[in-house]
Design a protein around this motif. Structure first.
Motif, mmCIF file in Angstrom:
data_model
loop_
_atom_site.group_PDB
_atom_site.id
_atom_site.type_symbol
_atom_site.label_atom_id
_atom_site.label_comp_id
_atom_site.label_asym_id
_atom_site.label_seq_id
_atom_site.Cartn_x
_atom_site.Cartn_y
_atom_site.Cartn_z
ATOM 1 N N PRO A 37 33.211 -12.336 -2.068
ATOM 2 C CA PRO A 37 34.075 -11.457 -2.871
ATOM 3 C C PRO A 37 35.464 -12.033 -3.128
ATOM 4 C CG PRO A 37 33.706 -10.546 -0.672
ATOM 5 C CD PRO A 37 32.783 -11.700 -0.820
ATOM 6 N N ILE A 38 35.962 -12.847 -2.208
ATOM 7 C CA ILE A 38 37.277 -13.476 -2.401
ATOM 8 C C ILE A 38 37.192 -14.515 -3.507
ATOM 9 C CG2 ILE A 38 39.031 -14.915 -1.265
ATOM 10 C CD1 ILE A 38 38.077 -13.534 1.401
ATOM 11 N N LEU A 39 36.107 -15.277 -3.504
ATOM 12 C CA LEU A 39 35.930 -16.328 -4.507
ATOM 13 C C LEU A 39 35.557 -15.772 -5.874
ATOM 14 C CD1 LEU A 39 33.970 -18.859 -2.263
ATOM 15 C CD2 LEU A 39 36.351 -19.069 -3.011
ATOM 16 N N GLU A 40 35.184 -14.496 -5.940
ATOM 17 C CA GLU A 40 34.847 -13.884 -7.226
ATOM 18 C C GLU A 40 36.081 -13.457 -8.016
ATOM 19 O OE1 GLU A 40 32.185 -10.771 -6.080
ATOM 20 O OE2 GLU A 40 30.389 -12.060 -6.255
ATOM 21 N N ASP A 41 37.253 -13.530 -7.401
ATOM 22 C CA ASP A 41 38.487 -13.153 -8.078
ATOM 23 C C ASP A 41 38.934 -14.282 -9.000
ATOM 24 O OD1 ASP A 41 40.992 -12.400 -8.921
ATOM 25 O OD2 ASP A 41 41.906 -12.441 -6.928
ATOM 26 N N PRO A 42 38.890 -14.104 -10.326
ATOM 27 C CA PRO A 42 39.269 -15.194 -11.229
ATOM 28 C C PRO A 42 40.741 -15.574 -11.117
ATOM 29 C CG PRO A 42 38.922 -13.152 -12.445
ATOM 30 C CD PRO A 42 38.449 -12.899 -11.043
ATOM 31 N N GLY A 43 41.557 -14.658 -10.611
ATOM 32 C CA GLY A 43 42.981 -14.955 -10.441
ATOM 33 C C GLY A 43 43.280 -15.959 -9.354
ATOM 34 N N LEU A 44 42.261 -16.248 -8.523
ATOM 35 C CA LEU A 44 42.458 -17.189 -7.422
ATOM 36 C C LEU A 44 42.656 -18.620 -7.920
ATOM 37 C CD1 LEU A 44 42.283 -17.692 -4.283
ATOM 38 C CD2 LEU A 44 39.830 -18.033 -4.619
ATOM 39 N N TYR A 45 42.011 -18.945 -9.035
ATOM 40 C CA TYR A 45 41.874 -20.343 -9.436
ATOM 41 C C TYR A 45 43.031 -20.796 -10.324
ATOM 42 C CZ TYR A 45 37.364 -19.316 -7.471
ATOM 43 O OH TYR A 45 36.366 -18.929 -6.616
ATOM 44 N N GLN A 46 44.194 -20.895 -9.697
ATOM 45 C CA GLN A 46 45.398 -21.371 -10.353
ATOM 46 C C GLN A 46 46.070 -22.397 -9.458
ATOM 47 O OE1 GLN A 46 47.987 -18.166 -11.823
ATOM 48 N NE2 GLN A 46 46.346 -16.732 -11.300
ATOM 49 N N ASP A 69 49.140 -22.582 6.145
ATOM 50 C CA ASP A 69 50.584 -22.771 6.217
ATOM 51 C C ASP A 69 51.270 -21.794 5.268
ATOM 52 O OD1 ASP A 69 53.116 -23.710 6.720
ATOM 53 O OD2 ASP A 69 52.814 -25.692 5.840
ATOM 54 N N LYS A 70 51.607 -22.240 4.056
ATOM 55 C CA LYS A 70 52.411 -21.400 3.166
ATOM 56 C C LYS A 70 51.591 -20.627 2.135
ATOM 57 C CE LYS A 70 56.538 -24.359 3.480
ATOM 58 N NZ LYS A 70 55.977 -25.354 4.398
ATOM 59 N N ASP A 71 50.468 -21.156 1.712
ATOM 60 C CA ASP A 71 49.681 -20.548 0.644
ATOM 61 C C ASP A 71 48.787 -19.451 1.230
ATOM 62 O OD1 ASP A 71 47.933 -19.882 -1.401
ATOM 63 O OD2 ASP A 71 47.610 -21.952 -2.061
ATOM 64 N N PRO A 72 49.052 -18.172 0.912
ATOM 65 C CA PRO A 72 48.300 -17.070 1.531
ATOM 66 C C PRO A 72 47.058 -16.654 0.756
ATOM 67 C CG PRO A 72 50.059 -16.161 0.203
ATOM 68 C CD PRO A 72 50.133 -17.675 0.027
ATOM 69 N N ARG A 73 46.789 -17.250 -0.394
ATOM 70 C CA ARG A 73 45.782 -16.700 -1.292
ATOM 71 C C ARG A 73 44.409 -16.567 -0.667
ATOM 72 N NH1 ARG A 73 46.533 -20.559 -6.359
ATOM 73 N NH2 ARG A 73 47.119 -22.011 -4.685
ATOM 74 N N MET A 74 43.988 -17.541 0.096
ATOM 75 C CA MET A 74 42.684 -17.444 0.745
ATOM 76 C C MET A 74 42.766 -16.976 2.200
ATOM 77 S SD MET A 74 40.221 -20.346 -0.809
ATOM 78 C CE MET A 74 38.861 -19.436 -0.101
ATOM 79 N N PRO A 75 43.651 -17.541 3.016
ATOM 80 C CA PRO A 75 43.617 -17.175 4.438
ATOM 81 C C PRO A 75 43.868 -15.706 4.723
ATOM 82 C CG PRO A 75 45.508 -18.572 3.942
ATOM 83 C CD PRO A 75 44.625 -18.618 2.757
ATOM 84 N N VAL A 76 44.766 -15.058 3.994
ATOM 85 C CA VAL A 76 45.069 -13.658 4.297
ATOM 86 C C VAL A 76 43.855 -12.760 4.056
ATOM 87 C CG1 VAL A 76 46.472 -11.676 3.600
ATOM 88 C CG2 VAL A 76 47.572 -13.876 4.060
ATOM 89 N N PRO A 77 43.193 -12.826 2.894
ATOM 90 C CA PRO A 77 41.992 -11.995 2.740
ATOM 91 C C PRO A 77 40.823 -12.428 3.622
ATOM 92 C CG PRO A 77 42.346 -13.351 0.775
ATOM 93 C CD PRO A 77 43.581 -13.463 1.621
ATOM 94 N N PRO A 119 44.135 -23.354 -4.153
ATOM 95 C CA PRO A 119 43.866 -22.398 -3.080
ATOM 96 C C PRO A 119 42.986 -23.062 -2.017
ATOM 97 C CG PRO A 119 42.553 -21.876 -5.023
ATOM 98 C CD PRO A 119 43.506 -22.967 -5.426
ATOM 99 N N HIS A 120 43.276 -22.780 -0.762
ATOM 100 C CA HIS A 120 42.556 -23.493 0.297
ATOM 101 C C HIS A 120 42.609 -22.726 1.602
ATOM 102 C CE1 HIS A 120 46.783 -24.756 0.561
ATOM 103 N NE2 HIS A 120 46.569 -24.775 1.870
ATOM 104 N N VAL A 121 41.683 -23.067 2.486
ATOM 105 C CA VAL A 121 41.691 -22.535 3.834
ATOM 106 C C VAL A 121 40.965 -23.524 4.740
ATOM 107 C CG1 VAL A 121 39.551 -21.197 3.601
ATOM 108 C CG2 VAL A 121 41.295 -20.454 5.233
ATOM 109 N N ALA A 122 41.451 -23.658 5.971
ATOM 110 C CA ALA A 122 40.769 -24.460 6.989
ATOM 111 C C ALA A 122 40.149 -23.503 7.998
ATOM 112 C CB ALA A 122 41.736 -25.409 7.682
ATOM 113 N N VAL A 123 38.885 -23.748 8.306
ATOM 114 C CA VAL A 123 38.115 -22.870 9.189
ATOM 115 C C VAL A 123 37.730 -23.645 10.447
ATOM 116 C CG1 VAL A 123 35.982 -21.536 9.410
ATOM 117 C CG2 VAL A 123 37.200 -21.586 7.212
#
Length: 264
Positions: A251-260, A174-182, A221-225
């Motif tokens: 590689p996406i989960l290795e980004d420490p900036g993701l976990y906020q 929906d609105k949170d792009p952090r995981m779905p876009v990459p 951060p989340h994504v539905a598959v």
């Protein structure tokens, strides 16, 4: 009498399955439609065993993909233990499809004309324990100062309403792009894949209960598959897709900036 004991017998498995509960990754894998099991007291809801094996009873292949992905990522996973026909753990309780009287044209005799008390037993025995375990896992991360990524794994039928669905996999968001876009970008680099962006379902209609209730409200951060069921109907298929998802996600989960925690 205990409500759970009224619905589940001593020989019934528990309502929740834990996989790799001590996994070290800051990730939680969930699978709402992992099982086609029905409590013995409900006598298969009046359906034949073959009906329960179909997509109406569960998300075919999703459980094994979830288990495999959890192990490959070294992440904990929580799987619902009973069929979506008994109660759908990814629906609001006031949604008519929470306990469907008819599913994709198939009448479900055991769901006809249920009393509020009968519905309540399913909520307390199956729906609530699953979501309490998800909540407890996320609370455990929070207690360690971690805002984990939530991966919600599902599968979809190859054909719906005579339409042959072309997608091999769909990413719902929906609105949170952090995981779905990459994730979408990475999957589109995989040779031969047809990738759906909010296809064959949209997470904007709104998102399913689990993602909305647990991930969105906490700003995680989340994504539905969604994976097409004919691709994961065998052990080989589920292993292939668990490998692919782990390769794409790592590689996406290795980004420490993701976990906020962020609200969008």
């Amino acid at each position: 009498m205990d409500v759970i004991a009224e619905l589940l017998t001593a020989s019934d498995p528990p309502p929740v399955e834990h996989v790799n509960p001590l996994g070290k990754a800051p990730v939680l894998v969930t699978c709402d439609h992992a099982s086609r099991r029905v409590p013995k007291s409900l006598r298969n809801l009046g359906l034949g065993a073959e009906s329960l094996k179909l997509h109406i009873g569960w998300d075919i292949g999703a459980a094994d993909v979830s288990r495999g992905l959890a192990r490959r990522l070294d992440a904990p996973a929580i799987l619902a233990g009973y069929s979506r026909l008994v109660i759908d753990c990814n629906r609001d309780l006031d949604d008519p499809t929470s306990i469907p009287a008819v599913s994709d044209g198939t009448p479900v005799p055991g769901n006809q004309d249920l009393s509020p008390a009968a519905k309540g037993r399913r909520v307390e025995a199956l729906f609530r324990p699953y979501h309490l375990e998800v909540e407890a896992a996320l609370d455990g991360f929070a207690a360690r100062g971690i805002h984990p990524a939530v991966l919600s794994i599902h599968s979809f039928t190859p054909v719906m309403n005579d339409f042959k669905r072309p997608w091999h996999i769909g990413i719902l968001w929906d609105k949170d792009p952090r995981m779905p876009v990459p994730v979408l970008a990475a999957l589109r680099r995989e040779p031969g894949l047809v990738v759906g962006d909010n296809e064959p379902y949209s997470a904007r209609e709104p998102a399913g209960y689990t993602v909305r209730h647990h991930a969105v409200t906490r700003g995680l951060p989340h994504v539905a598959v969604e994976i097409r069921q004919d691709l994961i109907a065998t052990r080989g298929g589920t292993a292939e897709w668990a490998d692919r998802l782990a390769r794409v996600l790592t590689p996406i989960l290795e980004d420490p900036g993701l976990y906020q925690s962020k609200q969008y």
